[in-house]
Design an enzyme around this catalytic site. Structure first.
Site, PDB file in Angstrom:
ATOM      1  N   ARG A  26       0.841  -1.203   0.000  1.00  0.00           N
ATOM      2  CA  ARG A  26       0.000   0.000   0.000  1.00  0.00           C
ATOM      3  C   ARG A  26       0.867   1.240   0.000  1.00  0.00           C
ATOM      4  NH1 ARG A  26      -5.049  -1.905   3.905  1.00  0.00           N
ATOM      5  NH2 ARG A  26      -5.374  -3.825   2.732  1.00  0.00           N
ATOM      6  N   ARG A  61       1.905   0.449  10.355  1.00  0.00           N
ATOM      7  CA  ARG A  61       1.498   0.911   9.025  1.00  0.00           C
ATOM      8  C   ARG A  61       2.698   0.856   8.084  1.00  0.00           C
ATOM      9  NH1 ARG A  61      -3.086   3.482   7.665  1.00  0.00           N
ATOM     10  NH2 ARG A  61      -3.591   3.731   9.865  1.00  0.00           N
ATOM     11  N   GLU A  88      -7.129  -1.905  14.921  1.00  0.00           N
ATOM     12  CA  GLU A  88      -7.707  -2.796  13.916  1.00  0.00           C
ATOM     13  C   GLU A  88      -6.716  -3.891  13.517  1.00  0.00           C
ATOM     14  OE1 GLU A  88      -9.025  -0.811  10.360  1.00  0.00           O
ATOM     15  OE2 GLU A  88      -8.961  -2.680   9.214  1.00  0.00           O
ATOM     16  N   SER A 118     -10.774  -6.830   9.205  1.00  0.00           N
ATOM     17  CA  SER A 118     -11.942  -6.121   8.719  1.00  0.00           C
ATOM     18  C   SER A 118     -12.719  -7.117   7.873  1.00  0.00           C
ATOM     19  CB  SER A 118     -11.479  -4.932   7.871  1.00  0.00           C
ATOM     20  OG  SER A 118     -12.553  -4.097   7.569  1.00  0.00           O
ATOM     21  N   ARG A 154       0.405  -7.045  12.258  1.00  0.00           N
ATOM     22  CA  ARG A 154      -0.225  -6.479  13.448  1.00  0.00           C
ATOM     23  C   ARG A 154      -0.450  -7.542  14.523  1.00  0.00           C
ATOM     24  NH1 ARG A 154      -4.421  -1.667  11.466  1.00  0.00           N
ATOM     25  NH2 ARG A 154      -2.800  -0.409  10.460  1.00  0.00           N
TER      26      ARG A 154
END
Length: 431
Positions: free
Chosen positions: A268, A283, A355, A358, A396
């Site tokens: 990303r 991130r 998070e 999802s 994560r």
RNA sequence: GGAGAGGUGGCAGAGUGGUCGAAUGUACCUGACUCGAAAUCAGGCGUAGGCUUAUACCUACCGAGGGUUCGAAUCCCUCCCUCUCCGCCA
């Protein structure tokens, strides 16, 4: 993509539902384009019909050896008008298409109304918040002192938002991915798939990353023959290649549901998140994820969502992590999603939930773009429903294990379920 | 990298400028025959869109895009993909 028939028949209703997620639909413009399209399309088809029948007559006349100059002169006029009006029609249709591709999905009625993250609904908390009788360290400090996390070297090799893992930490990272894959294939009935990490633009369009979110992706230009150029894109999630398995396919109904799990890296660009979460593994431009994808009959997609969410939760439970499930509100769900649950894991060093998964039901939104359909017996092909969820984000999860399982001396106790993957190791410590 | 072959309906496979949206086979659906099934026979069976109360009708689609033509699955150009052989290679 939404069904254009729905926009035609209930434009204001669609606009109202989109408004709940903060999207303003320009109904006047849509109505205007549609009206134009209608009249021009009717005229175009009229002319085409005229031309076709005249051409047929010419063919028949020629077969009989008759003279055709008169009728050919007549049809030439038709051709003139057709040429210009066909161009107009194409332009209108591509305008409409562009508008349609820019519309987000309609939120399911059950999605709580809200403007932002702050309005999300906590569904449940699971597990026990860990208590420490010493000052907790964050994962960066823990990882570095274990000699297993190295951001400086990663910065040298690539730049910011990359990482180098070493030794036991690298192995723990791998163990997590293996454990997740094994659990989903052995206990949850998913079929493991290995898929391309570089995909074409059609695939990105199919799942909704394009055309709207190109800036979030890494594009890999590719020289084709004779000046032709095409792009590959690095996948931002396995959702893209895995869901595209069914693009342009008609699945026999008895094969449903299709349940796939894939372990892939994700890339990303993180454009627009400059300065956010710059510390640590949270991130990154590149991270690993185990992704669950289900392709199901429309009647059962919401049951499938609950099931898929449960599969992701199982991983956290087996790892002994404390987490909560959150129902995203209308203002916070993703572009393609009709309903989304986030799973957030407790991070003691940040004293907050972050998070880690999802899980979404896209209903027919992706399937319509993908032309992914199913067929039962005599019936017509119908659009499938697609779902996916992280099960889980590996990086994560590693953060969560490091922080939640830290001991006073900075070593890490390995969750029991991971020990077989760690050669039986119970505690990870420096050296 | 070199040489060649090919991309047509769920699948197989015809079709090289004019009732071709496409023969034929197969799969599938309906009916007949049968106690039932198989076999056989008859009929049906692509997708998307427009218009319509609805039938009907019309338009587009033969890998993608462009071109020639009154008319293109069929001719021309560009690109993509698949397969075979040779070379190279993790």
């Amino acid at each position: 993509m939404l069904d254009i028939q729905l926009l035609r028949s209930d434009l204001d209703g669609v606009a109202a539902r989109l408004a709940t997620r903060g999207f303003v639909l320009d109904t006047a413009r849509f109505g205007d384009l549609e009206a134009q399209r209608k009249s021009i399309q009717v005229r175009t088809q009229e002319l085409q019909s005229k031309r076709n029948s005249a051409s047929k007559l010419i063919g028949q006349a020629k077969a009989r050896g008759e003279d055709t100059t008169a009728i050919m002169a007549e049809v030439a006029l038709v051709g003139e008008e057709l040429k210009s009006i066909e161009v107009q029609l194409m332009e209108l249709q591509s305008e409409l298409q562009k508008m349609l591709e820019g519309l987000p999905n309609l939120p399911h009625e059950s999605v709580p109304l809200g403007k932002s993250e702050a309005d999300n609904l906590e569904v449940r908390k699971v597990g026990r918040m860990p208590v420490f009788d010493f000052a907790v360290k964050d994962h960066v400090e823990l990882g570095e002192s274990l000699g297993g996390l190295d951001f400086e070297t990663a910065a040298k090799i690539s730049g910011a938002r990359f990482s180098v893992l070493k030794g036991g930490v690298a192995r723990l990272h791998r163990a997590l991915a293996q454990f997740m894959l094994d659990t989903h294939t052995d206990s949850h009935g998913y079929t493991e798939v290995y898929v391309p990490y570089l995909v074409n633009a059609d695939s990105m369009r199919g799942t909704g990353q394009l055309p709207k979110f190109e800036e979030d992706l890494f594009r890999v230009p590719r020289q084709m023959g004779e000046g032709g150029e095409q792009n590959f894109y690095l996948i931002p999630t396995a959702e893209v290649p895995v869901t595209n398995i069914v693009r342009d396919e008609i699945i026999p109904v008895e094969q449903l549901p299709l349940k796939y799990v894939a372990h892939t890296p994700c890339f990303r660009s993180e454009a627009g998140s400059a300065g956010r979460d710059t510390r640590g593994l949270i991130r990154q431009h590149q991270f690993e994820k185990v992704e669950l994808v289900q392709i199901v009959h429309p009647d059962v997609s919401y049951a499938a969502l609950e099931q898929l969410l449960g599969h992701a939760e199982t991983i956290l439970q087996k790892l002994g992590l404390y987490y909560r499930v959150v129902r995203l509100c209308t203002g916070d769900i993703g572009f393609s999603s009709a309903t989304t649950y986030d799973i957030e894991v407790w991070l003691p060093a940040q004293n907050t939930f972050r998070e880690i998964s999802s899980c979404s039901n896209f209903e027919a939104f992706q399937a319509r773009r993908l032309q992914a359909r199913f067929k039962s017996g005599t019936g017509k092909p119908e659009l499938l429903h697609t779902l996916n969820g992280s099960g889980l984000a590996v990086g994560r999860t590693l953060v969560a294990i490091l922080e939640n399982n830290q001991l006073a001396d900075g070593s890490i106790s390995i969750p029991e379920v991971l020990r077989p993957y760690m050669g039986g190791l119970e505690v990870l410590s420096a050296n």
